[in-house]
Write an enzyme that holds these catalytic residues in place. Structure first.
Site, PDB file in Angstrom:
ATOM      1  N   ASP A 195     -43.992  -6.382 -21.511  1.00 24.75           N
ATOM      2  CA  ASP A 195     -44.041  -7.285 -20.422  1.00 24.75           C
ATOM      3  C   ASP A 195     -44.724  -6.262 -19.312  1.00 24.75           C
ATOM      4  O   ASP A 195     -44.134  -5.405 -18.898  1.00 24.75           O
ATOM      5  CB  ASP A 195     -42.762  -7.661 -20.033  1.00 24.75           C
ATOM      6  CG  ASP A 195     -42.813  -8.639 -18.764  1.00 24.75           C
ATOM      7  OD1 ASP A 195     -43.779  -8.701 -17.968  1.00 24.75           O
ATOM      8  OD2 ASP A 195     -41.741  -9.497 -19.137  1.00 24.75           O
ATOM      9  N   GLN A 196     -45.949  -6.617 -18.798  1.00 30.43           N
ATOM     10  CA  GLN A 196     -46.536  -6.021 -17.603  1.00 30.43           C
ATOM     11  C   GLN A 196     -47.162  -4.537 -17.913  1.00 30.43           C
ATOM     12  O   GLN A 196     -47.017  -3.754 -17.167  1.00 30.43           O
ATOM     13  CB  GLN A 196     -45.558  -6.117 -16.453  1.00 30.43           C
ATOM     14  CG  GLN A 196     -46.096  -6.134 -14.879  1.00 30.43           C
ATOM     15  CD  GLN A 196     -45.261  -6.678 -13.988  1.00 30.43           C
ATOM     16  OE1 GLN A 196     -44.897  -7.638 -13.845  1.00 30.43           O
ATOM     17  NE2 GLN A 196     -45.013  -5.680 -13.008  1.00 30.43           N
ATOM     18  N   CYS A 255     -46.318 -13.966 -16.223  1.00 32.57           N
ATOM     19  CA  CYS A 255     -45.636 -13.993 -17.350  1.00 32.57           C
ATOM     20  C   CYS A 255     -45.801 -15.235 -18.192  1.00 32.57           C
ATOM     21  O   CYS A 255     -46.131 -15.498 -19.334  1.00 32.57           O
ATOM     22  CB  CYS A 255     -44.078 -13.837 -16.988  1.00 32.57           C
ATOM     23  SG  CYS A 255     -43.722 -12.023 -16.517  1.00 32.57           S
ATOM     24  N   HIS A 304     -40.159 -16.630 -21.786  1.00 31.46           N
ATOM     25  CA  HIS A 304     -40.305 -17.427 -20.602  1.00 31.46           C
ATOM     26  C   HIS A 304     -40.788 -18.823 -20.854  1.00 31.46           C
ATOM     27  O   HIS A 304     -41.685 -19.430 -20.103  1.00 31.46           O
ATOM     28  CB  HIS A 304     -41.163 -16.749 -19.670  1.00 31.46           C
ATOM     29  CG  HIS A 304     -41.015 -17.027 -18.456  1.00 31.46           C
ATOM     30  ND1 HIS A 304     -41.103 -16.093 -17.261  1.00 31.46           N
ATOM     31  CD2 HIS A 304     -40.481 -18.044 -17.605  1.00 31.46           C
ATOM     32  CE1 HIS A 304     -40.727 -16.481 -16.100  1.00 31.46           C
ATOM     33  NE2 HIS A 304     -40.497 -17.918 -16.155  1.00 31.46           N
ATOM     34  N   ASP A 327     -48.400  -9.185 -21.978  1.00 30.99           N
ATOM     35  CA  ASP A 327     -48.540 -10.549 -21.562  1.00 30.99           C
ATOM     36  C   ASP A 327     -49.744 -10.314 -20.569  1.00 30.99           C
ATOM     37  O   ASP A 327     -50.432 -11.241 -20.062  1.00 30.99           O
ATOM     38  CB  ASP A 327     -47.374 -11.137 -21.117  1.00 30.99           C
ATOM     39  CG  ASP A 327     -46.582 -10.607 -20.017  1.00 30.99           C
ATOM     40  OD1 ASP A 327     -46.725  -9.521 -19.766  1.00 30.99           O
ATOM     41  OD2 ASP A 327     -45.473 -11.097 -19.399  1.00 30.99           O
ATOM     42  N   HIS A 328     -49.542  -9.253 -19.662  1.00 30.76           N
ATOM     43  CA  HIS A 328     -50.386  -9.048 -18.601  1.00 30.76           C
ATOM     44  C   HIS A 328     -50.148  -7.557 -18.216  1.00 30.76           C
ATOM     45  O   HIS A 328     -49.415  -6.755 -18.841  1.00 30.76           O
ATOM     46  CB  HIS A 328     -50.177  -9.836 -17.102  1.00 30.76           C
ATOM     47  CG  HIS A 328     -48.952 -10.220 -16.737  1.00 30.76           C
ATOM     48  ND1 HIS A 328     -48.257  -9.028 -16.142  1.00 30.76           N
ATOM     49  CD2 HIS A 328     -47.951 -11.053 -17.053  1.00 30.76           C
ATOM     50  CE1 HIS A 328     -47.038  -9.343 -15.998  1.00 30.76           C
ATOM     51  NE2 HIS A 328     -46.801 -10.366 -16.501  1.00 30.76           N
TER      52      HIS A 328
END
Length: 481
Positions: free
Chosen positions: A11-12, A51, A101, A288-289
């Protein structure tokens, strides 16, 4: 031959830190070993730098304009096929350990089994409102507290969550190794690190005491020198309420890097069980990013700059040769790629995705179409779109001037070439490609309608009895009749 599949999602995680696997200076031995046997995608992008939209796109192989998951409170419809549906339909057992999410009452989206709850709410509470441009919804919008509060912590809700995600994934791998279920399996292990808050355990924090990368390459710029969307991000993040010092920046980045090493340990634990139980599996790593990490003064995500939009992506599969691929790709390509690797009929998959299988790129092939991105969530007042083709990145929003960057010559995106006469032909070509793909006025209307509906529903559901949609491990599958 049917192959098992292990998907590791983080994540991130900023993709610029993975130019060819993890950067040499990162303490990430397990990820480096995985990289050595993987096809590595140096220019992989999220479909949307937030997200829920990014994850719904990753699972379905569709952009947010196709899924309707525009923001972190937009429902992911049960009728949208995901890679879990495609693989399960083809005979796989599908399982999720960790975050995805999902917003809405469906908390499985094709997974036959889910081992953990999620870490973020599944309701409509985080819905932005384009009818109120400039409004800052303080109770859930990001602020700069994660930066000024960065440092050491031996535990947090996110650490406890990821410890559990890794533990339950390992237990599942032991269970799968017993062979009680003869079907091939697809296990998705999805962590919430290195997402802020920027706090890390001492053992990982200490790894970066002498790190030479604790300051961004592009220092903070004056507010007036930022593009309009970056200014909106600053406003949404309540930047005026904080005095960000160089020490804050160093500590936040140090904790972020430390959490990459924490993740490396967790991923290593999972891969170790896979190896010791002698199970063969395709392994996919993706985020995800990204996270801007203070570049230009920006933090977190929500924009198309490289730190926010670019993600690490690696695939270790027998059908794909280990090595570096520089062609731009998207995380929406993972869905058709998994199906291709699993010998699922692509004729039945492709009507439900705008992604492309990456298997040919792992065999030295090429890609013709550009990578598309969308953003229609907090800090935006109207949908934004982008195309990455070759060296070029083009962004457009009805409210803002166009942007055109030559990433080969200007990797930090400091020179907008949209008004440069010598690049007029490139701009016009990308503008035509974008216009053929998007009707921005219609897109804006769809987002506004979705937001307005959700505001009504959310306010109603919070009156009287409240029945959340969050996943509970107490639920039991329904018995067939």
């Amino acid at each position: 031959m049917t192959q098992n599949i292990l998907i590791v999602m983080v994540d991130q995680l900023n993709g610029t830190l993975f130019p060819d696997g993890p950067a040499e200076w990162l303490h990430a031995p397990n990820l480096k070993r995985l990289a050595a046997r993987s096809t590595r995608f140096a220019n992989a992008y999220t479909a949307s730098p937030l997200c829920a939209p990014g994850r719904a796109a990753f699972m379905s192989g569709q952009l947010p304009s196709g899924t309707g998951v525009y923001d972190n409170a937009a429902e992911f419809a049960s009728s949208i096929p995901t890679y879990a549906h495609h693989l399960r339909r083809a005979g796989y057992q599908t399982c999720l350990s960790g975050k995805m999410h999902f917003v809405g009452p469906d908390q499985l989206h094709g997974f036959e089994q889910r081992l953990t709850t999620d870490i973020y709410p599944a309701d409509f509470g985080w819905t932005p409102d384009y009818r109120k441009p400039g409004e800052r919804i303080d109770w859930w919008y990001h602020n700069m507290g994660s930066v000024v509060g960065a440092g050491v912590a031996e535990t947090s809700n996110q650490m406890e969550y990821d410890d559990e995600v890794a533990f339950l994934a390992q237990q599942k791998l032991y269970d799968l190794a017993r062979g009680a279920d003869p079907r091939p399996w697809c296990l998705t292990v999805s962590f919430t690190h290195p997402h802020d808050p920027y706090v890390a355990r001492r053992k990982y924090w200490d790894l970066y005491e002498e790190c030479d990368h604790l300051l961004p390459k592009v220092p903070a710029m004056d507010y007036a020198d930022h593009d309009p969307h970056a200014q909106r991000i600053f406003d949404a993040n309540d930047w005026r309420s904080y005095d960000i010092t160089e020490e804050h920046i160093r500590r936040a980045r140090r904790a972020y890097f430390a959490n990459i090493s924490y993740l490396d340990d967790k991923i290593g634990e999972v891969l170790d069980v896979l190896e010791r139980t002698r199970q063969e599996a395709i392994v996919v790593l993706v985020s995800d990013h990204g996270d801007m990490l203070g570049e230009r003064g920006l933090w977190y995500k929500m924009c198309f700059y490289e730190g926010s939009a670019r993600v690490p992506m690696m695939i270790a599969a027998p059908q794909m040769t280990p090595g570096l691929v520089s062609v731009p790709v998207s995380n929406i390509d993972i869905c058709p790629t998994l199906c291709d690797l699993a010998d699922v009929s692509m004729a039945e998959v492709m009507p439900w995705t705008t992604g492309e299988s990456l298997v040919p790129l792992g065999q030295g092939g090429t890609r013709q179409s550009p990578v598309a991105m969308e953003y229609a969530a907090e800090a935006s007042y109207s949908p934004m779109v982008a195309l990455r083709e070759g060296q070029w990145k083009y962004t457009n929003c009805a409210l803002d001037p166009e942007q055109l960057f030559d990433l080969d010559a200007d990797p930090h995106e400091l020179r907008n070439l949209a008004e440069a006469p010598e690049h007029a032909a490139v701009l016009e070509r990308l503008r035509i490609m974008a216009a053929a793909r998007w009707d921005l006025e219609a897109f804006d209307g769809e987002v506004r309608e979705s937001q307005a509906r959700r505001w009504v529903v959310y306010e109603a559901l919070r009156q009287g009895g409240f029945y959340p949609w969050d996943f509970s491990r107490c639920k039991k599958p329904a018995k067939g009749i």
